[in-house]
Design a protein around this motif. Structure first.
Motif, PDB file in Angstrom:
ATOM      1  N   CYS A 195       0.857  -1.186   0.000  1.00 12.40           N
ATOM      2  CA  CYS A 195       0.000   0.000   0.000  1.00 12.40           C
ATOM      3  C   CYS A 195       0.894   1.237   0.000  1.00 12.40           C
ATOM      4  O   CYS A 195       1.740   1.392   0.886  1.00 12.40           O
ATOM      5  CB  CYS A 195      -0.923   0.014   1.209  1.00 12.40           C
ATOM      6  N   PRO A 196       0.728   2.143  -0.960  1.00 10.51           N
ATOM      7  CA  PRO A 196       1.586   3.328  -1.021  1.00 10.51           C
ATOM      8  C   PRO A 196       1.298   4.340   0.082  1.00 10.51           C
ATOM      9  O   PRO A 196       2.075   5.257   0.298  1.00 10.51           O
ATOM     10  CB  PRO A 196       1.279   3.921  -2.392  1.00 10.51           C
ATOM     11  N   ASN A 197       0.201   4.153   0.800  1.00 10.63           N
ATOM     12  CA  ASN A 197      -0.155   5.083   1.868  1.00 10.63           C
ATOM     13  C   ASN A 197       0.325   4.622   3.243  1.00 10.63           C
ATOM     14  O   ASN A 197       0.774   5.429   4.048  1.00 10.63           O
ATOM     15  CB  ASN A 197      -1.660   5.318   1.895  1.00 10.63           C
ATOM     16  N   CYS A 198       0.249   3.308   3.509  1.00 18.39           N
ATOM     17  CA  CYS A 198       0.614   2.824   4.848  1.00 18.39           C
ATOM     18  C   CYS A 198       1.725   1.784   4.835  1.00 18.39           C
ATOM     19  O   CYS A 198       2.288   1.483   5.885  1.00 18.39           O
ATOM     20  CB  CYS A 198      -0.611   2.264   5.566  1.00 18.39           C
ATOM     21  N   GLY A 199       2.031   1.202   3.676  1.00 20.96           N
ATOM     22  CA  GLY A 199       3.062   0.177   3.591  1.00 20.96           C
ATOM     23  C   GLY A 199       2.558  -1.225   3.856  1.00 20.96           C
ATOM     24  O   GLY A 199       3.320  -2.181   3.786  1.00 20.96           O
ATOM     25  N   GLY A 200       1.290  -1.377   4.163  1.00 23.62           N
ATOM     26  CA  GLY A 200       0.704  -2.695   4.416  1.00 23.62           C
ATOM     27  C   GLY A 200       0.404  -3.445   3.139  1.00 23.62           C
ATOM     28  O   GLY A 200       0.712  -2.982   2.038  1.00 23.62           O
ATOM     29  N   GLY A 201      -0.204  -4.609   3.274  1.00 23.88           N
ATOM     30  CA  GLY A 201      -0.599  -5.419   2.129  1.00 23.88           C
ATOM     31  C   GLY A 201      -2.078  -5.256   1.823  1.00 23.88           C
ATOM     32  O   GLY A 201      -2.781  -4.477   2.477  1.00 23.88           O
ATOM     33  N   PHE A 202      -2.530  -6.006   0.838  1.00 24.97           N
ATOM     34  CA  PHE A 202      -3.921  -5.902   0.372  1.00 24.97           C
ATOM     35  C   PHE A 202      -4.649  -7.230   0.471  1.00 24.97           C
ATOM     36  O   PHE A 202      -4.038  -8.295   0.424  1.00 24.97           O
ATOM     37  CB  PHE A 202      -3.947  -5.456  -1.094  1.00 24.97           C
ATOM     38  N   VAL A 203      -5.969  -7.139   0.567  1.00 29.84           N
ATOM     39  CA  VAL A 203      -6.865  -8.283   0.498  1.00 29.84           C
ATOM     40  C   VAL A 203      -8.011  -7.910  -0.444  1.00 29.84           C
ATOM     41  O   VAL A 203      -8.274  -6.728  -0.676  1.00 29.84           O
ATOM     42  CB  VAL A 203      -7.428  -8.679   1.878  1.00 29.84           C
ATOM     43  N   PRO A 204      -8.722  -8.924  -0.992  1.00 31.79           N
ATOM     44  CA  PRO A 204      -9.891  -8.595  -1.807  1.00 31.79           C
ATOM     45  C   PRO A 204     -10.935  -7.841  -0.976  1.00 31.79           C
ATOM     46  O   PRO A 204     -11.156  -8.166   0.194  1.00 31.79           O
ATOM     47  CB  PRO A 204     -10.430  -9.963  -2.230  1.00 31.79           C
ATOM     48  N   ARG A 205     -11.529  -6.836  -1.582  1.00 33.53           N
ATOM     49  CA  ARG A 205     -12.582  -6.078  -0.884  1.00 33.53           C
ATOM     50  C   ARG A 205     -13.840  -6.930  -0.808  1.00 33.53           C
ATOM     51  O   ARG A 205     -14.269  -7.495  -1.814  1.00 33.53           O
ATOM     52  CB  ARG A 205     -12.873  -4.774  -1.649  1.00 33.53           C
ATOM     53  N   PRO A 206     -14.460  -7.033   0.348  1.00 29.16           N
ATOM     54  CA  PRO A 206     -15.701  -7.796   0.452  1.00 29.16           C
ATOM     55  C   PRO A 206     -16.812  -7.175  -0.405  1.00 29.16           C
ATOM     56  O   PRO A 206     -16.796  -5.972  -0.666  1.00 29.16           O
ATOM     57  CB  PRO A 206     -16.070  -7.715   1.928  1.00 29.16           C
ATOM     58  N   ILE A 207     -17.727  -8.005  -0.817  1.00 25.85           N
ATOM     59  CA  ILE A 207     -18.889  -7.543  -1.592  1.00 25.85           C
ATOM     60  C   ILE A 207     -20.051  -7.330  -0.624  1.00 25.85           C
ATOM     61  O   ILE A 207     -20.463  -8.259   0.069  1.00 25.85           O
ATOM     62  CB  ILE A 207     -19.295  -8.582  -2.664  1.00 25.85           C
ATOM     63  N   ARG A 208     -20.548  -6.115  -0.562  1.00 21.87           N
ATOM     64  CA  ARG A 208     -21.736  -5.826   0.252  1.00 21.87           C
ATOM     65  C   ARG A 208     -22.966  -6.265  -0.532  1.00 21.87           C
ATOM     66  O   ARG A 208     -23.128  -5.882  -1.698  1.00 21.87           O
ATOM     67  CB  ARG A 208     -21.813  -4.333   0.571  1.00 21.87           C
ATOM     68  N   PRO A 209     -23.840  -7.050   0.063  1.00 16.80           N
ATOM     69  CA  PRO A 209     -25.025  -7.518  -0.661  1.00 16.80           C
ATOM     70  C   PRO A 209     -25.875  -6.361  -1.192  1.00 16.80           C
ATOM     71  O   PRO A 209     -26.085  -5.367  -0.501  1.00 16.80           O
ATOM     72  CB  PRO A 209     -25.801  -8.324   0.378  1.00 16.80           C
ATOM     73  N   ALA A 210     -26.355  -6.532  -2.411  1.00 22.31           N
ATOM     74  CA  ALA A 210     -27.239  -5.533  -3.011  1.00 22.31           C
ATOM     75  C   ALA A 210     -28.630  -5.608  -2.384  1.00 22.31           C
ATOM     76  O   ALA A 210     -29.318  -4.600  -2.258  1.00 22.31           O
ATOM     77  CB  ALA A 210     -27.330  -5.746  -4.515  1.00 22.31           C
ATOM     78  N   LYS A 211     -29.014  -6.804  -1.990  1.00 22.05           N
ATOM     79  CA  LYS A 211     -30.342  -7.049  -1.428  1.00 22.05           C
ATOM     80  C   LYS A 211     -30.212  -7.277   0.077  1.00 22.05           C
ATOM     81  O   LYS A 211     -29.253  -7.891   0.533  1.00 22.05           O
ATOM     82  CB  LYS A 211     -30.932  -8.292  -2.095  1.00 22.05           C
ATOM     83  N   ALA A 212     -31.200  -6.799   0.833  1.00 24.81           N
ATOM     84  CA  ALA A 212     -31.196  -6.995   2.286  1.00 24.81           C
ATOM     85  C   ALA A 212     -31.720  -8.387   2.619  1.00 24.81           C
ATOM     86  O   ALA A 212     -32.914  -8.640   2.554  1.00 24.81           O
ATOM     87  CB  ALA A 212     -32.036  -5.927   2.969  1.00 24.81           C
ATOM     88  N   TYR A 213     -30.824  -9.289   2.963  1.00 31.14           N
ATOM     89  CA  TYR A 213     -31.219 -10.625   3.404  1.00 31.14           C
ATOM     90  C   TYR A 213     -31.549 -10.617   4.888  1.00 31.14           C
ATOM     91  O   TYR A 213     -32.187 -11.534   5.397  1.00 31.14           O
ATOM     92  CB  TYR A 213     -30.112 -11.640   3.096  1.00 31.14           C
ATOM     93  N   ARG A 214     -31.087  -9.592   5.580  1.00 34.08           N
ATOM     94  CA  ARG A 214     -31.433  -9.303   6.970  1.00 34.08           C
ATOM     95  C   ARG A 214     -31.881  -7.850   7.007  1.00 34.08           C
ATOM     96  O   ARG A 214     -31.360  -7.009   6.263  1.00 34.08           O
ATOM     97  CB  ARG A 214     -30.233  -9.479   7.904  1.00 34.08           C
TER      98      ARG A 214
END
Length: 103
Positions: A45-64
């Motif tokens: 990461c050019p801002n903090c020097g850490g690594g990356f992970v895939p961004r989670p997908i927020r559901p489009a539909k409210a299942y809850r």
């Protein structure tokens, strides 16, 4: 607190819609596309020097009740690099061979 789900790659400005599986984030939610993470940033990461992970997908539909993109909409605020590309490249060179868990 829900993730912002930022709308673009901070390096190349590619659109990253909330359902895009190519989005990568660091622990501070800096957001980049997989291509930039792999080819330009080499998992630094050019801002903090850490690594990356895939961004989670927020559901489009409210299942809850109350839990979906409709209830916690993604951010529309585009981000740009905090540093010049040569500064980013120097940090990447310095950290790329150190695993994220050891940085």
């Amino acid at each position: 607190m829900a993730l912002e789900i930022r709308p673009n790659c901070e390096y190349c400005d590619r659109d990253l819609p909330p359902e895009d599986t190519a989005a990568r984030i660091c622990t501070y939610e800096c957001t980049f596309c997989a291509d930039c993470v792999d080819h330009h940033l080499q998992n630094v990461c050019p801002n903090c020097g850490g690594g990356f992970v895939p961004r989670p997908i927020r559901p489009a539909k409210a299942y809850r009740d109350g839990v979906s993109r409709d209830h916690q909409p993604p951010s529309d605020k585009r981000r740009t690099p905090n540093y010049e590309k040569d500064e980013i490249a120097a940090l990447v060179r310095r950290l790329k061979d150190i695993p994220p868990e050891d940085r």
